[in-house]
Motif scaffolding. Structure first.
Motif, PDB file in Angstrom:
ATOM      1  N   PRO A  46       5.609  -0.300   8.062  1.00  0.00           N
ATOM      2  CA  PRO A  46       6.298   0.412   7.188  1.00  0.00           C
ATOM      3  C   PRO A  46       7.262  -0.331   6.392  1.00  0.00           C
ATOM      4  CG  PRO A  46       6.697   1.736   9.079  1.00  0.00           C
ATOM      5  CD  PRO A  46       5.897   0.560   9.356  1.00  0.00           C
ATOM      6  N   VAL A  47       7.758  -0.538   5.039  1.00  0.00           N
ATOM      7  CA  VAL A  47       8.486  -1.412   4.509  1.00  0.00           C
ATOM      8  C   VAL A  47       9.373  -0.424   3.574  1.00  0.00           C
ATOM      9  CG1 VAL A  47       7.062  -3.324   4.817  1.00  0.00           C
ATOM     10  CG2 VAL A  47       6.952  -2.198   2.732  1.00  0.00           C
ATOM     11  N   THR A  48      10.180  -1.035   2.932  1.00  0.00           N
ATOM     12  CA  THR A  48      11.006  -0.725   1.836  1.00  0.00           C
ATOM     13  C   THR A  48      11.176  -1.489   0.786  1.00  0.00           C
ATOM     14  OG1 THR A  48      12.746   0.755   3.270  1.00  0.00           O
ATOM     15  CG2 THR A  48      13.489   0.142   1.171  1.00  0.00           C
ATOM     16  N   LYS A  49      10.781  -1.215  -0.422  1.00  0.00           N
ATOM     17  CA  LYS A  49      10.726  -1.922  -1.421  1.00  0.00           C
ATOM     18  C   LYS A  49      12.279  -2.395  -2.010  1.00  0.00           C
ATOM     19  CE  LYS A  49       7.759  -1.100  -4.536  1.00  0.00           C
ATOM     20  NZ  LYS A  49       6.615  -0.746  -5.435  1.00  0.00           N
ATOM     21  N   GLY A  50      12.163  -3.533  -2.486  1.00  0.00           N
ATOM     22  CA  GLY A  50      13.545  -3.983  -3.113  1.00  0.00           C
ATOM     23  C   GLY A  50      13.150  -4.353  -4.513  1.00  0.00           C
ATOM     24  N   VAL A  52       0.964  -1.210   0.208  1.00  0.00           N
ATOM     25  CA  VAL A  52      -0.138   0.030   0.009  1.00  0.00           C
ATOM     26  C   VAL A  52       0.808   1.361   0.010  1.00  0.00           C
ATOM     27  CG1 VAL A  52      -1.656   1.245   1.216  1.00  0.00           C
ATOM     28  CG2 VAL A  52      -1.812  -1.187   1.394  1.00  0.00           C
ATOM     29  N   LYS A  53       0.642   2.175  -0.860  1.00  0.00           N
ATOM     30  CA  LYS A  53       1.624   3.478  -0.841  1.00  0.00           C
ATOM     31  C   LYS A  53       0.541   4.390  -0.326  1.00  0.00           C
ATOM     32  CE  LYS A  53       3.674   6.224  -4.254  1.00  0.00           C
ATOM     33  NZ  LYS A  53       4.149   6.557  -5.643  1.00  0.00           N
ATOM     34  N   ASP A  54       1.305   5.423   0.676  1.00  0.00           N
ATOM     35  CA  ASP A  54       0.661   6.445   1.225  1.00  0.00           C
ATOM     36  C   ASP A  54       0.901   7.663   0.317  1.00  0.00           C
ATOM     37  OD1 ASP A  54       3.021   7.535   2.093  1.00  0.00           O
ATOM     38  OD2 ASP A  54       2.748   6.727   4.074  1.00  0.00           O
ATOM     39  N   ASP A  84       2.639  10.131   0.427  1.00  0.00           N
ATOM     40  CA  ASP A  84       4.048  10.475   0.608  1.00  0.00           C
ATOM     41  C   ASP A  84       5.311   9.732  -0.119  1.00  0.00           C
ATOM     42  OD1 ASP A  84       3.335  12.955   1.502  1.00  0.00           O
ATOM     43  OD2 ASP A  84       3.756  12.315   3.723  1.00  0.00           O
ATOM     44  N   LYS A  85       5.135   8.663  -0.919  1.00  0.00           N
ATOM     45  CA  LYS A  85       5.825   7.734  -1.690  1.00  0.00           C
ATOM     46  C   LYS A  85       6.456   6.627  -0.617  1.00  0.00           C
ATOM     47  CE  LYS A  85       7.595  10.678  -5.352  1.00  0.00           C
ATOM     48  NZ  LYS A  85       8.858  11.135  -6.043  1.00  0.00           N
ATOM     49  N   ASN A  86       5.570   6.709   0.553  1.00  0.00           N
ATOM     50  CA  ASN A  86       6.022   5.455   1.564  1.00  0.00           C
ATOM     51  C   ASN A  86       5.243   4.452   1.063  1.00  0.00           C
ATOM     52  OD1 ASN A  86       8.013   7.495   2.796  1.00  0.00           O
ATOM     53  ND2 ASN A  86       6.302   8.210   3.973  1.00  0.00           N
ATOM     54  N   TYR A  87       5.689   3.003   1.665  1.00  0.00           N
ATOM     55  CA  TYR A  87       5.406   2.018   1.303  1.00  0.00           C
ATOM     56  C   TYR A  87       5.045   1.453   2.620  1.00  0.00           C
ATOM     57  CZ  TYR A  87       6.636   2.639  -3.615  1.00  0.00           C
ATOM     58  OH  TYR A  87       6.835   3.458  -4.513  1.00  0.00           O
ATOM     59  N   ASN A  88       3.752   0.472   2.708  1.00  0.00           N
ATOM     60  CA  ASN A  88       3.244  -0.077   3.856  1.00  0.00           C
ATOM     61  C   ASN A  88       2.789  -1.540   3.518  1.00  0.00           C
ATOM     62  OD1 ASN A  88       3.418   2.246   5.910  1.00  0.00           O
ATOM     63  ND2 ASN A  88       2.231   2.858   4.329  1.00  0.00           N
ATOM     64  N   ILE A  89       2.684  -2.453   4.316  1.00  0.00           N
ATOM     65  CA  ILE A  89       1.849  -3.640   4.252  1.00  0.00           C
ATOM     66  C   ILE A  89       1.216  -3.752   5.686  1.00  0.00           C
ATOM     67  CG2 ILE A  89       3.870  -5.008   2.919  1.00  0.00           C
ATOM     68  CD1 ILE A  89       4.508  -6.303   5.674  1.00  0.00           C
ATOM     69  N   TYR A  90      -0.168  -4.329   5.401  1.00  0.00           N
ATOM     70  CA  TYR A  90      -1.050  -4.571   6.590  1.00  0.00           C
ATOM     71  C   TYR A  90      -0.806  -6.043   6.692  1.00  0.00           C
ATOM     72  CZ  TYR A  90      -3.780  -0.594   5.886  1.00  0.00           C
ATOM     73  OH  TYR A  90      -4.432   0.919   5.657  1.00  0.00           O
ATOM     74  N   VAL A  91      -0.768  -6.159   8.258  1.00  0.00           N
ATOM     75  CA  VAL A  91      -0.309  -7.609   8.835  1.00  0.00           C
ATOM     76  C   VAL A  91      -1.290  -7.927   9.945  1.00  0.00           C
ATOM     77  CG1 VAL A  91       1.927  -7.264   8.336  1.00  0.00           C
ATOM     78  CG2 VAL A  91       1.264  -6.789  10.437  1.00  0.00           C
ATOM     79  N   ALA A  92      -1.596  -9.056  10.263  1.00  0.00           N
ATOM     80  CA  ALA A  92      -2.386  -9.469  11.582  1.00  0.00           C
ATOM     81  C   ALA A  92      -1.105  -9.992  12.513  1.00  0.00           C
ATOM     82  CB  ALA A  92      -3.286 -10.638  10.961  1.00  0.00           C
ATOM     83  N   GLU A  93      -1.159  -9.442  13.442  1.00  0.00           N
ATOM     84  CA  GLU A  93      -0.096  -9.836  14.732  1.00  0.00           C
ATOM     85  C   GLU A  93      -0.925 -10.464  15.715  1.00  0.00           C
ATOM     86  OE1 GLU A  93       3.828  -8.131  16.756  1.00  0.00           O
ATOM     87  OE2 GLU A  93       2.532  -6.852  16.297  1.00  0.00           O
ATOM     88  N   LYS A  94      -0.462 -11.677  16.245  1.00  0.00           N
ATOM     89  CA  LYS A  94      -1.131 -12.511  17.362  1.00  0.00           C
ATOM     90  C   LYS A  94      -1.001 -11.713  18.553  1.00  0.00           C
ATOM     91  CE  LYS A  94      -1.849 -17.152  18.977  1.00  0.00           C
ATOM     92  NZ  LYS A  94      -3.061 -17.767  18.536  1.00  0.00           N
ATOM     93  N   GLU A  95      -1.984 -11.631  19.285  1.00  0.00           N
ATOM     94  CA  GLU A  95      -1.929 -10.966  20.613  1.00  0.00           C
ATOM     95  C   GLU A  95      -2.765 -11.611  21.234  1.00  0.00           C
ATOM     96  OE1 GLU A  95      -2.461  -6.743  20.747  1.00  0.00           O
ATOM     97  OE2 GLU A  95      -0.803  -6.454  19.452  1.00  0.00           O
ATOM     98  N   GLY A  96      -2.359 -12.717  22.284  1.00  0.00           N
ATOM     99  CA  GLY A  96      -3.360 -13.513  23.123  1.00  0.00           C
ATOM    100  C   GLY A  96      -4.012 -14.713  21.970  1.00  0.00           C
TER     101      GLY A  96
END
Length: 154
Positions: A111-115, A86-88, A90-102
């Motif tokens: 936020p991620v950097t693309k290669g 997902v690009k916001d 300002d040219k920043n890249y992101n991914i949406y994740v599900a993180e386990k909590e309980g």
């Protein structure tokens, strides 16, 4: 370094070393006098000579193969489908994740950097990426902070 796959090998891949890549793309019909229809969707094919690490009897002379030529290797890099990025504004890249909590998972924005990118996948790295995160492949379907349930198939 190269990874070779053919229809005759199924899901198996062979490894080897690239010895030579012909500098000119192979003509589709190998007739230099023929008129060609310049189709933009057509991919150029190059003859590549490879020394195999181990031969497989399923591989025969003259067979066509797909070759992934490894030009660089990196550690601590993850790859995701292009649709996960997902690009916001300002040219920043992101991914949406599900993180386990309980017993449940929380939707988070990382936020991620693309290669390096291919047609279908992109390598990503960033300080907040870690093992155990579940990358969501339809990020627009989720809202940051929401709780979701993920069925464990183990």
């Amino acid at each position: 370094k190269a990874e070779i796959s053919t229809d005759s090998l199924g899901d198996e891949k062979l490894t080897g070393t690239v010895i030579k890549i012909e500098p000119v793309a192979k003509d589709e019909d190998d007739d230099p006098l023929s008129l060609k229809d310049d189709d933009e969707d057509e991919e150029a094919e190059f003859i590549v000579k490879i020394k195999f690490d181990d031969m497989d009897e399923k591989l025969k002379n003259g067979m066509n193969a797909d070759v992934d030529i490894i030009i660089d290797e990196k550690d601590d890099i993850f790859k995701v489908p292009n649709s996960c990025i997902v690009k916001d504004g300002d040219k920043n890249y992101n991914i949406y994740v599900a993180e386990k909590e309980g017993d449940h998972y929380i939707i988070k924005n990382v936020p991620v950097t693309k290669g390096i990118e291919s047609d279908t996948e992109v390598e990503i790295y960033g300080q907040d990426i870690k093992e155990g995160l579940i990358v969501l492949n339809s990020p627009t379907d989720y809202k940051i902070g929401n709780t979701i349930n993920i069925k464990d198939e183990h």
